[in-house]
Structure formats: structure tokens, C-alpha cells
Design an enzyme around this catalytic site. Sequence first.
Site: not given
Ligand code: XMP
Length: 494
Positions: A304, A403
Site C-alpha cells: 500500500c 476500490r
Molecule cells: P498485506 O500487508 O497482507 O496487506 O500485504 C494486504 C491488504 O492490503 C490492502 N490492499 C491495498 N491497500 N493499496 C492499499 O492502500 C493497494 O494497492 C492495496 N491492495 C491491497 C488490502 O486490504 C489487502 O487485504
Amino acid sequence: MFSEKLINAPEGFTFDDFLMLPSVSSVEPKDVETTTQISRNYRINIPIVSSAMDTVTEGEMAIALAQEGGLGVIHRNMTINEQINEIKKVKRSGDLTIRDVITISPEASIVEAQEIMDEEEISGLPVVRDGTVVGIISRRDVKPIINSDPKRMVQDIMTEEVVTVSESTTPAEALDIAYENKVERLPVVKDGIIVGILTMRDILERKNFPNASRDKKGRFLVAAATGPFDLDRAMALDEAGADIIAVDCAHAHKPSIVDSVKTMNENIDADLLVGNIATGEAAEDLMAAEVDGFKVGIGPGSICTTRIISGVGVPQLTAISSVADVAKDYGVPVIGDGGLRYSGDIAKAIGAGADAVMLGSLLAGTREAPGDVVIMNGRKFKQYRGMGSLGAMTGGVGAGTDRYFQEVKGPMKHAKLVPEGVEGVVPYKGPANEILFQLIGGIKASFGYCGANNIKDMQKKAKFVRISPSGMTESHPHDLTITNESPNYPTTRL
Ligand code: XMP
């Protein structure tokens, strides 16, 4: 006063800011119970859910999670039909009843029966006339006469007295019936018509996954994501058999989403997990839509960039505890989504009020994650990307755009998008069940240290100690070069 905004600002904390205090304990890790409420109407056996991301969860990952007692959330960067197919894959895989039954007519020859059994690699066929089971034939019946009397018809040698079961027969009952009658297959009949078949092999194989998450019919549980305003998709997923639907967006604290979730709730049977949020106020406001679970996390994810590009977010432990403070009054489960790197982080999330966690990076790179293994400098990797990354927003059906509430019209797609995530690779990790085994082992160890028997007990008993950055440095291995990588403490860096 502007200065007061800063002076009165609350502090926000995350996993590395705390440890949990060891407490007097008579709990052995092996006795810890990890069952948890994942939404208002569903319990699962381990507090782990996989992220609705196009490099994390499709059918294969959802099956792996369900087998081990968790839950997969099928991502939505695909057409509704493709997503339905992934749901069906999961439901079929965990279904003891084979629904697309291959049958044969009584007038067919035994050679034909033999050919079908060979082609389909099955050892028996129900014999069906106008949908009604009139007999059953097996390889054992055909074998002795196939060469001497190949023209014989199925009806001449089939077993006419067929033991059948109904859709409500439980696997244990079916097993008893099969043993009693010395049969290996039980046609499932509804209103006199064959609707499926149960085989002993499948029932016995079920024992390999005693912890699996299952629906009332014994099939695997599965969740799927929809956009915050995509009622059509939500209804289609519900119809296809998704048990839980995750309303998936970057910021769910919006009156328009409260309204939209209310409408979804009126139109579907599945439970609705809503997120993401990071404050108690958001939880309170969303309760107007009677949500069945909250997903918490604004920007903690490994991929993120939301907090960096927008300057907005709440460190994850503070976010989880703030939402849990409100959610517990309504009996609504809380899922901490993102930012988890080790099993200890999961235990801390639970200690801070989460009922389960959603994992992206910890499961990305496993065999069951979508995508191919790539080899770089002799090492294996798999792609992992944020749903708000350019690649995800412009690939698939572009689910990342809504999203993040972005709309793209006309050409120059890339230039008009503001990404909130990055794209990269993570080391290839092998089968997901091995990762889950380590994570659950770590969680159980944590509960043992804290004297907690189960998730609710941990939420009650966990006590935190604030630590300094040097406290965290001390917590990691130090002053040596690791030569043998531990399965629960990866040191492979890029
Ligand atoms: P981890 O830390 O487990 O996090 O890799 C996965 C979670 O991150 C969210 N997610 C995003 N958040 N930009 C964001 O700000 C993104 O591009 C993105 N893609 C996923 C999502 O909640 C996921 O479960």
C-alpha cells in the site's frame, strides 16, 4: 486553533510498538482452540482469511484456506462470470456429493459401460431411466463377462436393488449406510430423481481435512468480493453460493456506502463483511446498514502507498482496537486487514480485539496464489501487487479503480490514474498449508504465553507493553548471520 490540532492529536500504534506480557498460564499451546466468528453467521476454525487480491485469492487459494479451516475471499478483478466460476470451483471441490453424475441407460451394452468408466476414471455407474435410478453397475460386475459376452446389456447384469440417500443425509450417516449395505457408492435422490452421488472414497478423504470450514451442506465455505456499489455482482455471487460477500473498498466510511450496503443486505442471503475502515466512528455509522463483519485497515498493507500518497491512515493496532471497541457492543466480528508479517503480529491483532486477520503478503508467493513462478538470479518468486497499483487498475476488469473511487474515461488510462499501491515480487513459498501451519503454531504459542485458551480469552487476557525501537531490535535475532532459514522467520530478501 491549528496548533491544537497537533497538540491534541492522539497517538497511533502498530505491531512493532508493542509486545504482549507473558502471564501466569496453565495453557499448553497444543490445547489452544482457534475457532472464531468471522461474520455474524459463520464460524471458521482458524482466524485467517486471504486477501481479495488478484495475486492472492482465486479458487485454488480459497480451497487451500477452507481445507485448513480458514476462508478465502475471491478477488473481483475479473468478470462476474469468472468470479462465479471460482466460487463454483471451491464449492465443487469441497462437496462430497458429486453433482454432475455420469450415468448409463439400462439398454446400453456392457462394453459401453466399460468405456465410460475407463474414460472418466470411475469404478461404477448408476443406471438411470428418465432420471430415476433403476440399478447400479460396477467394474467388478463387468469384468468377468466383458470378453466372453460383450453384447450383454447393462440391465442384464446390474444390481437392481440400489441403496440411495437423500440430500440431507450427513457424511457420517452415509458412511454407516454404506458399511451396512456393503456398497461403495450411494446415489443421492430427490423426489425420485437422481441429483448426485456420494462415494465412500470421497467421504473417507474428508478425514484428511478434519478442520475444514464447511457450509451446512458439507461444502467448503467461500467468500467473494464486490465493489461498494456493485449490487449486480453481489447478487450474482450470492446466487452462485458465496457464503460471505466482502464489500471491498479503500474507504467505507461514507453515507453512500451505508445506503448501498443496506440495499445489498435486503437483496442477498450471504453475510456482508464491510471495509475498510479504521475508526470507531466508521464502525458506528456502518452499523446503520447492519453489517455482519468489519474489515479494518487503511494503508497498513505491504503493497500500500495510501498513507504516503494521501497522508491518511491509522496505524493498524490502534485501528483494530478502535473498531473492536464499537463492534463488540454489536456482536460484530472484526477482521484486521493488512500489515501482518509474522505470526506474532496476528496474535497481537487478536489481543487488540480482532477476531481474525486478512493476509495478503504472507500468502502471496504460495503455490496456490494466482500467477506463475518466475526465476530471478536462480531464485524463485511470484508476483504480488496492490489492487490500487497501476497494473491491477488497468489489468483484469480494473476493479482497483472503483476500490479507490477513480473513474477513467477515454484514452490515456495510465496517466489519469493515481495509484495507491505498488507492484513487485515475493519469494516463492511452496504450499499454503505449510505457511498456515507455521502461523497457527505461532498463534498457539502466543496464547500459551498469555494464558489464553481461545480467541475470546485472548482478547480478554492479552496485556500489552509499549516498546522502544531498540526493544524491537532486541526482539529480532541479532549478532549472528543466519545460516539456516526458519520456516516461520523468512530472511530471504530481494
Ligand atoms: P498485506 O500487508 O497482507 O496487506 O500485504 C494486504 C491488504 O492490503 C490492502 N490492499 C491495498 N491497500 N493499496 C492499499 O492502500 C493497494 O494497492 C492495496 N491492495 C491491497 C488490502 O486490504 C489487502 O487485504
